[in-house]
Design an enzyme around this catalytic site. Structure first.
Site, PDB file in Angstrom:
ATOM      1  N   GLU A   1     -13.886  10.694   3.083  1.00  0.00           N
ATOM      2  CA  GLU A   1     -14.026  10.712   1.626  1.00  0.00           C
ATOM      3  C   GLU A   1     -15.392  11.198   1.168  1.00  0.00           C
ATOM      4  O   GLU A   1     -15.566  11.553   0.009  1.00  0.00           O
ATOM      5  CB  GLU A   1     -13.816   9.294   1.067  1.00  0.00           C
ATOM      6  CG  GLU A   1     -12.359   8.982   0.850  1.00  0.00           C
ATOM      7  CD  GLU A   1     -12.083   7.484   0.824  1.00  0.00           C
ATOM      8  OE1 GLU A   1     -10.907   7.142   0.733  1.00  0.00           O
ATOM      9  OE2 GLU A   1     -13.017   6.670   0.920  1.00  0.00           O
TER      10      GLU A   1
ATOM     11  N   ARG B   1      -1.297  -0.605  -8.677  1.00  0.00           N
ATOM     12  CA  ARG B   1      -2.669  -0.204  -8.347  1.00  0.00           C
ATOM     13  C   ARG B   1      -2.728   1.322  -8.387  1.00  0.00           C
ATOM     14  O   ARG B   1      -1.928   1.987  -7.731  1.00  0.00           O
ATOM     15  CB  ARG B   1      -3.031  -0.687  -6.942  1.00  0.00           C
ATOM     16  CG  ARG B   1      -4.442  -0.286  -6.526  1.00  0.00           C
ATOM     17  CD  ARG B   1      -4.626  -0.328  -5.010  1.00  0.00           C
ATOM     18  NE  ARG B   1      -4.427  -1.642  -4.462  1.00  0.00           N
ATOM     19  CZ  ARG B   1      -4.097  -1.857  -3.180  1.00  0.00           C
ATOM     20  NH1 ARG B   1      -3.930  -0.840  -2.352  1.00  0.00           N
ATOM     21  NH2 ARG B   1      -3.921  -3.075  -2.738  1.00  0.00           N
TER      22      ARG B   1
ATOM     23  N   ILE C   1     -14.601   7.854   6.142  1.00  0.00           N
ATOM     24  CA  ILE C   1     -15.584   8.887   6.475  1.00  0.00           C
ATOM     25  C   ILE C   1     -15.181  10.206   5.823  1.00  0.00           C
ATOM     26  O   ILE C   1     -16.014  10.962   5.332  1.00  0.00           O
ATOM     27  CB  ILE C   1     -15.691   9.049   8.020  1.00  0.00           C
ATOM     28  CG1 ILE C   1     -16.072   7.722   8.660  1.00  0.00           C
ATOM     29  CG2 ILE C   1     -16.708  10.135   8.398  1.00  0.00           C
ATOM     30  CD1 ILE C   1     -17.254   7.029   8.042  1.00  0.00           C
TER      31      ILE C   1
ATOM     32  N   ALA D   1      -5.577   8.959  -0.279  1.00  0.00           N
ATOM     33  CA  ALA D   1      -6.513   9.089   0.842  1.00  0.00           C
ATOM     34  C   ALA D   1      -5.982   9.896   2.026  1.00  0.00           C
ATOM     35  O   ALA D   1      -6.689  10.048   3.011  1.00  0.00           O
ATOM     36  CB  ALA D   1      -6.899   7.697   1.330  1.00  0.00           C
TER      37      ALA D   1
ATOM     38  N   THR E   1     -10.896   2.332  -8.057  1.00  0.00           N
ATOM     39  CA  THR E   1     -11.740   3.509  -7.873  1.00  0.00           C
ATOM     40  C   THR E   1     -13.206   3.079  -7.890  1.00  0.00           C
ATOM     41  O   THR E   1     -13.545   2.040  -8.460  1.00  0.00           O
ATOM     42  CB  THR E   1     -11.500   4.554  -8.985  1.00  0.00           C
ATOM     43  OG1 THR E   1     -12.309   5.705  -8.736  1.00  0.00           O
ATOM     44  CG2 THR E   1     -11.823   4.022 -10.370  1.00  0.00           C
TER      45      THR E   1
ATOM     46  N   ASP F   1       0.848  -1.195   0.000  1.00  0.00           N
ATOM     47  CA  ASP F   1       0.000   0.000   0.000  1.00  0.00           C
ATOM     48  C   ASP F   1       0.879   1.240   0.000  1.00  0.00           C
ATOM     49  O   ASP F   1       2.018   1.208   0.465  1.00  0.00           O
ATOM     50  CB  ASP F   1      -0.857   0.034   1.279  1.00  0.00           C
ATOM     51  CG  ASP F   1      -2.122  -0.809   1.171  1.00  0.00           C
ATOM     52  OD1 ASP F   1      -2.426  -1.317   0.089  1.00  0.00           O
ATOM     53  OD2 ASP F   1      -2.814  -0.938   2.209  1.00  0.00           O
TER      54      ASP F   1
HETATM   55  P1  FDA Z   1     -14.036   9.540  -5.465  1.00  0.00           P
HETATM   56  O1  FDA Z   1     -13.563   9.927  -4.102  1.00  0.00           O
HETATM   57  O2  FDA Z   1     -14.108  10.576  -6.516  1.00  0.00           O
HETATM   58  O3  FDA Z   1     -15.436   8.837  -5.299  1.00  0.00           O
HETATM   59  C1  FDA Z   1     -16.207   8.395  -6.399  1.00  0.00           C
HETATM   60  C2  FDA Z   1     -17.507   7.801  -5.873  1.00  0.00           C
HETATM   61  O4  FDA Z   1     -17.229   6.631  -5.106  1.00  0.00           O
HETATM   62  C3  FDA Z   1     -18.262   8.693  -4.885  1.00  0.00           C
HETATM   63  O5  FDA Z   1     -19.082   9.599  -5.557  1.00  0.00           O
HETATM   64  C4  FDA Z   1     -19.031   7.670  -4.062  1.00  0.00           C
HETATM   65  O6  FDA Z   1     -20.157   7.223  -4.785  1.00  0.00           O
HETATM   66  C5  FDA Z   1     -18.072   6.515  -3.974  1.00  0.00           C
HETATM   67  N1  FDA Z   1     -17.232   6.584  -2.757  1.00  0.00           N
HETATM   68  C6  FDA Z   1     -15.914   6.933  -2.684  1.00  0.00           C
HETATM   69  N2  FDA Z   1     -15.469   6.853  -1.410  1.00  0.00           N
HETATM   70  C7  FDA Z   1     -16.528   6.468  -0.660  1.00  0.00           C
HETATM   71  C8  FDA Z   1     -16.712   6.217   0.730  1.00  0.00           C
HETATM   72  N3  FDA Z   1     -15.727   6.334   1.591  1.00  0.00           N
HETATM   73  N4  FDA Z   1     -17.932   5.834   1.161  1.00  0.00           N
HETATM   74  C9  FDA Z   1     -18.975   5.691   0.274  1.00  0.00           C
HETATM   75  N5  FDA Z   1     -18.848   5.916  -1.058  1.00  0.00           N
HETATM   76  C10 FDA Z   1     -17.663   6.295  -1.516  1.00  0.00           C
HETATM   77  N6  FDA Z   1      -5.392   5.238  -0.956  1.00  0.00           N
HETATM   78  C11 FDA Z   1      -4.093   5.454  -0.622  1.00  0.00           C
HETATM   79  O7  FDA Z   1      -3.707   6.594  -0.375  1.00  0.00           O
HETATM   80  N7  FDA Z   1      -3.219   4.393  -0.559  1.00  0.00           N
HETATM   81  C12 FDA Z   1      -3.596   3.115  -0.858  1.00  0.00           C
HETATM   82  O8  FDA Z   1      -2.773   2.197  -0.811  1.00  0.00           O
HETATM   83  C13 FDA Z   1      -4.956   2.894  -1.231  1.00  0.00           C
HETATM   84  N8  FDA Z   1      -5.410   1.643  -1.527  1.00  0.00           N
HETATM   85  C14 FDA Z   1      -6.675   1.479  -2.066  1.00  0.00           C
HETATM   86  C15 FDA Z   1      -7.079   0.233  -2.539  1.00  0.00           C
HETATM   87  C16 FDA Z   1      -8.306   0.106  -3.178  1.00  0.00           C
HETATM   88  C17 FDA Z   1      -8.722  -1.223  -3.723  1.00  0.00           C
HETATM   89  C18 FDA Z   1      -9.163   1.246  -3.339  1.00  0.00           C
HETATM   90  C19 FDA Z   1     -10.475   1.147  -4.061  1.00  0.00           C
HETATM   91  C20 FDA Z   1      -8.776   2.458  -2.811  1.00  0.00           C
HETATM   92  C21 FDA Z   1      -7.549   2.595  -2.166  1.00  0.00           C
HETATM   93  N9  FDA Z   1      -7.148   3.813  -1.635  1.00  0.00           N
HETATM   94  C22 FDA Z   1      -5.840   3.999  -1.272  1.00  0.00           C
HETATM   95  C23 FDA Z   1      -8.154   4.902  -1.417  1.00  0.00           C
HETATM   96  C24 FDA Z   1      -8.209   5.895  -2.575  1.00  0.00           C
HETATM   97  O9  FDA Z   1      -7.051   6.689  -2.570  1.00  0.00           O
HETATM   98  C25 FDA Z   1      -9.446   6.810  -2.468  1.00  0.00           C
HETATM   99  O10 FDA Z   1      -9.362   7.555  -1.295  1.00  0.00           O
HETATM  100  C26 FDA Z   1     -10.778   6.083  -2.490  1.00  0.00           C
HETATM  101  O11 FDA Z   1     -10.758   5.033  -3.409  1.00  0.00           O
HETATM  102  C27 FDA Z   1     -11.936   7.033  -2.916  1.00  0.00           C
HETATM  103  O12 FDA Z   1     -11.692   7.553  -4.178  1.00  0.00           O
HETATM  104  P2  FDA Z   1     -12.435   7.098  -5.518  1.00  0.00           P
HETATM  105  O13 FDA Z   1     -11.390   6.791  -6.514  1.00  0.00           O
HETATM  106  O14 FDA Z   1     -13.410   6.028  -5.274  1.00  0.00           O
HETATM  107  O15 FDA Z   1     -13.113   8.407  -6.076  1.00  0.00           O
END
Ligand code: FDA
Length: 310
Positions: free
Chosen positions: A295, A187, A293, A192, A229, A135
């Site tokens: 996010e 990945r 939370i 985050a 994502t 990670d």
């Molecule tokens: P975005 O934040 O734009 O969200 C798109 C949509 O997804 C939202 O509109 C909502 O519908 C849904 N969604 C997103 N987050 C949600 C939540 N918490 N609760 C409910 N719905 C939600 N980060 C990092 O810094 N280091 C790491 O190693 C990893 N590893 C990792 C593994 C995997 C498999 C995933 C999917 C994610 C990570 N992350 C991570 C977290 C990543 O950086 C990011 O914070 C989250 O995936 C949220 O971003 P999205 O890409 O989903 O897009």
């Protein structure tokens, strides 16, 4: 800009000890939306449940920023035990590890303890036909994590160890380019952690654009790409991109977090895409839960409602 203010407020509040104490004591039932359980048995059962929908699992034993070698070694032992348990249950262990949880930054016997423990974990994963993803944590750890990733790929092969790149960091496109010689398994995530503007893009639109560029460039370079994502518009664009460029489904997978967009996970799997869910478990769930939370504003109401009910 609102996203950034919201995230920094939530993570700032969550970092205060009295709040942590309150949430830890009252919110376990709410946290279970995002955390598969406190013990490895629950995580293995959850992976088997996902398999019924054609979705794969990625174990993550929760814990990070460990500060003493003994705790780091104990943590590594627990990961080794998990891999054995998963294999005994008939699964090829696919796990994620935060190097800070196994001793990164602590030197023991002249070597970084995080690297020593990662070597043990990846060696066992290779024996069991499994895979370990390192990670990516907050920005001060990126250099060391990428250096250690390079060493581990050299020793164990890119088919047994991968890592994560965060599109919000200004440096990431150059980092990706520099890894191409390894033909790495990467990945892609947006990121985050709460990072200063000097290192991370403050605007969501820029983070999203950078995310698309990273995924497209990595796919064009022929590297295995984990599109991690829940962003439906990005997922739709990636589907079009692979179609337009003749990229096979075997060269990438979609990844999502446990408890988020289960409907979309199932739909993509039914369409024939490989889908893997990141499945955290363990007692040390607070930091992970706080990031989930932070996010999404709607999640604060979800927590408050759950705490009032509990
Ligand atoms: P975005 O934040 O734009 O969200 C798109 C949509 O997804 C939202 O509109 C909502 O519908 C849904 N969604 C997103 N987050 C949600 C939540 N918490 N609760 C409910 N719905 C939600 N980060 C990092 O810094 N280091 C790491 O190693 C990893 N590893 C990792 C593994 C995997 C498999 C995933 C999917 C994610 C990570 N992350 C991570 C977290 C990543 O950086 C990011 O914070 C989250 O995936 C949220 O971003 P999205 O890409 O989903 O897009």
């Amino acid at each position: 800009m609102f996203d950034r203010i919201y995230r920094s407020t939530v993570l700032g509040v969550a970092g205060q000890k009295p709040i942590e104490h309150l949430v830890r004591s009252r919110a376990w039932s709410v946290a279970q939306r995002f955390v598969a359980g406190e013990e490895s048995g629950a995580a293995i059962a959850a992976v088997k449940e996902l398999a019924a929908d054609g979705v794969l699992g990625n174990f993550d034993l929760l814990g990070e920023f460990v500060t003493d070698p003994q705790t780091a070694n104990e943590f590594a032992e627990r990961i080794l035990a998990l891999q054995s348990q998963a294999a005994a249950a008939g699964l090829k262990p696919y796990i994620s590890v935060k190097l800070s949880s196994v001793g990164q930054g602590m030197t023991v016997g002249g070597t970084d303890l995080g690297l020593t423990n990662a070597r043990r974990i990846v060696a066992q994963a290779r024996e069991l036909g499994g895979f370990v993803c390192l990670d990516m944590e907050d920005h001060p750890r990126v250099d060391q994590t990428l250096e250690q990733f390079r060493l581990l790929v050299g020793e164990f092969g890119a088919e047994h160890v991968g890592t994560v790149l965060q599109s919000y960091l200004h440096r990431t496109e150059a980092d990706r380019d520099a890894l191409d010689d390894l033909h790495p398994n990467l990945r892609m995530v947006k990121g985050a952690y709460l990072e200063p503007e000097s290192v991370a893009m403050p605007q969501k639109a820029d983070v999203d654009a950078s995310y698309r560029r990273l995924v497209y460039t990595n796919l064009k370079a022929g590297n295995y790409t984990n599109v991690a994502t829940h962003d439906e518009s990005i997922i739709a664009d990636v589907k079009l991109f692979v179609l337009g460029h003749g990229i096979q489904k075997s060269q990438f997978e979609f990844q999502m977090l446990y408890g988020i967009r289960r409907d979309l996970q199932k739909k993509l799997a039914a369409e024939g895409f490989t889908v893997r869910v990141y499945l955290p478990y363990g007692r040390d769930w607070y930091a992970y839960f706080s990031r989930r939370i932070a996010e999404r504003p709607a999640n604060v109401m979800f927590v408050l409602r759950g705490m009032l009910k509990g």
